[in-house]
Design an enzyme around this catalytic site. Structure first.
Site, short mmCIF file in Angstrom:
data_model
loop_
_atom_site.label_atom_id
_atom_site.label_comp_id
_atom_site.label_asym_id
_atom_site.label_seq_id
_atom_site.Cartn_x
_atom_site.Cartn_y
_atom_site.Cartn_z
N HIS A 426 -2.35 -0.67 5.55
CA HIS A 426 -2.18 -1.06 6.97
C HIS A 426 -3.07 -2.24 7.36
CE1 HIS A 426 0.32 2.39 7.64
NE2 HIS A 426 -0.64 3.26 7.39
N ASP A 463 4.09 5.48 0.32
CA ASP A 463 3.33 6.19 1.35
C ASP A 463 4.29 6.52 2.50
OD1 ASP A 463 0.14 6.40 2.31
OD2 ASP A 463 1.57 6.19 3.97
N HIS A 465 3.91 6.29 5.50
CA HIS A 465 3.83 5.29 6.57
C HIS A 465 4.23 3.92 6.04
CE1 HIS A 465 0.78 8.44 7.53
NE2 HIS A 465 1.39 8.37 8.71
N ASP A 550 1.32 11.24 1.20
CA ASP A 550 1.45 11.95 2.47
C ASP A 550 2.89 12.27 2.83
OD1 ASP A 550 1.76 9.23 2.71
OD2 ASP A 550 0.27 8.96 4.29
ZN LIG Z 1 0.14 7.08 4.98
#
Ligand SMILES: [Zn+2]
Length: 612
Positions: A426, A463, A465, A550
């Site tokens: 990120h 991931d 996200h 995750d």
């Molecule tokens: Zn993540």
């Protein structure tokens, strides 16, 4: 740098002793993983040396070993041992050696006679001789035997290492690898008694110095070509490498250079000089046609793990999911399951700023440093809590990825997993986000391109996200294919299918959003139908995985249903891509994963597949 000429008379006394000490042991266990070894028609073992880059020379040791510079070497076959007297006699050439024994290296051989042997050996196997016996010029296109170039010799000797010796810098260990002044009793010894180097080559140090094809020039490196350099066109002396039975430890080093006149008179040749042969592995007539092939597999690490306890020092707030416990459970699981001991452990170093600034602005990097020093509780937003050590830890997280990349490019291992934190995908050019400080994978991709000259990079981000930071770094860059599958809509809000890149980078970003509750079958379908065709068409030179776990069914944040077995299958698909496109070069970097049990079992399954 010339090896001192030894008087023959002084050696005559040693001869009697040598005749008595004859060893029956020709082999020791070598440290290599998978070696491709052949026995030639004339009964000589050769190892296939893989193509690749290496840093030739050394800093500060001797002026003729600098500057250190990058060199590319094409694949070639190299004799596993120095040419021994028994082999020489097979060609009806009288044995000039001082220390007579069939299994001792041939010595008292001048450069021209060594090349004559190369030609005889080529003819005996129906190959085209490399040397013109009038001009002594070498035809590098011929498929026969020749002496190695100086660059080939050093590359093979280093065998993917960058230290003074192929076993490291500790000179005390040389005894295990070489016959030299300290342990040789002033004579040569049967070849193959000492430990091999990582590529299965014996006696690269000590026993006898080895002729190279090149003329010696002190300034050689200043003008050296980058690809398969061949030394100066003219000269008086030829290069010798590796040191001999009477050499100091220093003159056995991988980069140590010496020379001797390439005289014709055997009487003047020295009993510290021998040689070994090479032949090209890339020409049309494959050596396999002429020879018995035999592949050896050994139970040694083909995979590396990057981990350091410093990663536990980045302290987040009480109850924060991105906790140091994540790495504690991962390493504990790898140890309990027996994988840990099979991995080559790499020690990470802080990323040098020249690489970090390829992704992050200097102002941002300074801001992170200051914030940690001044005891700020968080960076940019409440979800990136920091402690005093976080800056240093984040540097070592990105640095760990670079260590893994080096090990893979240098073929010490096929692939690697980086158990690092804080995570990175990120992180933006000048902003921390989503538990991330520096973008480890993005820095790694830039490093592969600029340091190792491998241009096309595939980043697979599974991931849960969306990796907005990685996407932003390469959004207009067609040399990096960024593929992400993630829950959507979800944090951080980006990653819709419509985000495909911009400018020249159009279509080099592929986002595959998935609804909450997606499981193994959904992910596998995406990888088979979307990732695989795009990746194979792109044909990367290196594959990076932003490996967040995750999306695991028990994760605290993800809301997906992927199992550890599912992650294993995704790993297999990405690994297959790397094998088809880039000899398996792959580095996987930990991102998220917040259910401790699910994280540990997923990482274990992931590594099990990568090390197969
Ligand atoms: Zn993540």
């Amino acid at each position: 740098m010339t090896i001192p000429y030894r008087e023959l008379m002084s050696k005559a006394l040693c001869l009697l002793i040598v005749l008595i000490i004859v060893s029956g042991c020709r082999r020791v266990e070598d440290e290599a993983g998978t070696l491709e070894v052949i026995t030639t028609k004339t009964g000589i073992e050769m190892v296939k040396i893989p193509e690749g880059w290496f840093d030739m020379g050394s800093k500060g040791s001797s002026p003729d070993e600098s500057p250190v510079h990058k060199v590319w070497i094409s694949s070639f076959w190299m004799d596993r041992y120095e040419v021994v007297q028994e082999q020489f006699k097979k060609f009806q050439i009288s044995d000039p050696s001082h220390f007579k024994d069939p299994n001792n290296p041939l010595e008292q051989i001048n450069w021209t006679d060594a090349t004559l042997f190369c030609n005889e050996r080529s003819l005996a196997e129906g190959l085209e001789p490399c040397y013109d016996e009038e001009t002594w010029e070498c035809n590098f296109q011929a498929n026969g035997y020749r002496l190695p170039t100086e660059a080939e010799w050093e590359y093979a000797c280093r065998a993917g290492t960058a230290t003074n010796f192929s076993f490291g810098n500790d000179v005390r260990n040389l005894k295990g690898h070489a016959w030299f002044a300290e342990n040789s009793s002033e004579k040569t010894h049967p070849v193959g008694q000492k430990k091999s180097n990582p590529w299965g080559l014996y006696d690269m140090y000590g026993n006898v110095s080895e002729w190279c094809n090149d003329f010696y020039s002190e300034n050689y490196y200043k003008n050296s070509e980058q690809k398969n350099p061949k030394g100066p066109i003219k000269g008086k002396e030829r290069v010798l490498r590796g040191g001999a039975w009477n050499s100091s430890a220093d003159s056995c080093r991988s980069s140590y250079r010496s020379s001797d006149p390439s005289i014709d008179d055997t009487c003047l040749a020295s009993d510290v000089i021998g040689f070994r042969c090479v032949r090209n592995a890339t020409n049309n007539i494959s050596p396999e046609k002429n020879m018995v092939k035999n592949k050896q597999s050994r139970e040694t690490s083909k995979m590396a793990l990057v981990y350091d306890d410093i990663y536990l020092e980045h302290k987040t707030t009480q109850g924060h999911p991105e906790t140091s416990q994540r790495l504690v459970v991962i390493t504990a699981r790898l140890k309990a399951g027996g994988l840990y001991s099979k991995l080559l452990k790499l020690s990470p170093k802080p990323v040098p700023s020249e690489w970090l600034t390829m992704v992050h602005s200097p102002e941002y990097i300074q801001r992170v440093r200051r914030s940690c020093e001044e005891g700020a509780g968080y960076l940019d937003s409440m979800d990136v809590p920091i402690s005093a050590e976080s800056y240093e830890v984040a540097l070592v997280a990105a640095g760990g990825v670079l260590s893994a990349i080096d090990a893979v490019v240098e073929k010490k291992v096929t692939n690697a997993f980086c158990a690092v934190r804080p995570p990175g995908h990120h992180a933006l050019k000048d902003k921390a986000m989503g538990f991330c400080i520096f973008n480890n994978v993005a820095v790694g991709a830039k490093y592969i391109q600029k340091k190792h000259n491998l241009s096309d990079i595939l980043i697979v981000d599974w991931d849960v996200h969306h990796g907005n930071g990685t996407q932003a770094t390469f959004y207009d860059d067609p040399s990096v294919l960024y593929f992400s599958t993630h829950r959507y809509p979800f944090y951080p809000g980006t990653g819709s299918e419509a985000e495909k890149g911009s400018g020249k980078g159009m279509n080099y970003t592929i986002n595959v959003p998935l609804p909450a509750g997606s499981g193994d079958a959904d992910y596998l379908r995406v990888f088979k139908e979307k990732l695989e065709p795009a990746a194979l068409a792109f044909s990367p030179d290196f594959v990076l995985i932003s490996a967040g776990f995750d999306a695991h069914k028990d994760d605290l944040l993800g809301g997906m249903k992927v199992t550890a077995e599912g992650f294993a299958q995704l790993t297999q698909i990405v690994k297959d891509i790397s094998e088809k496109c880039c000899e398996g070069r792959l580095v996987s970097v930990l991102e998220g994963g917040y259910g401790l049990e699910g994280l540990a079992s997923s990482v274990e399954a992931h590594i099990q597949v990568l090390m197969r």
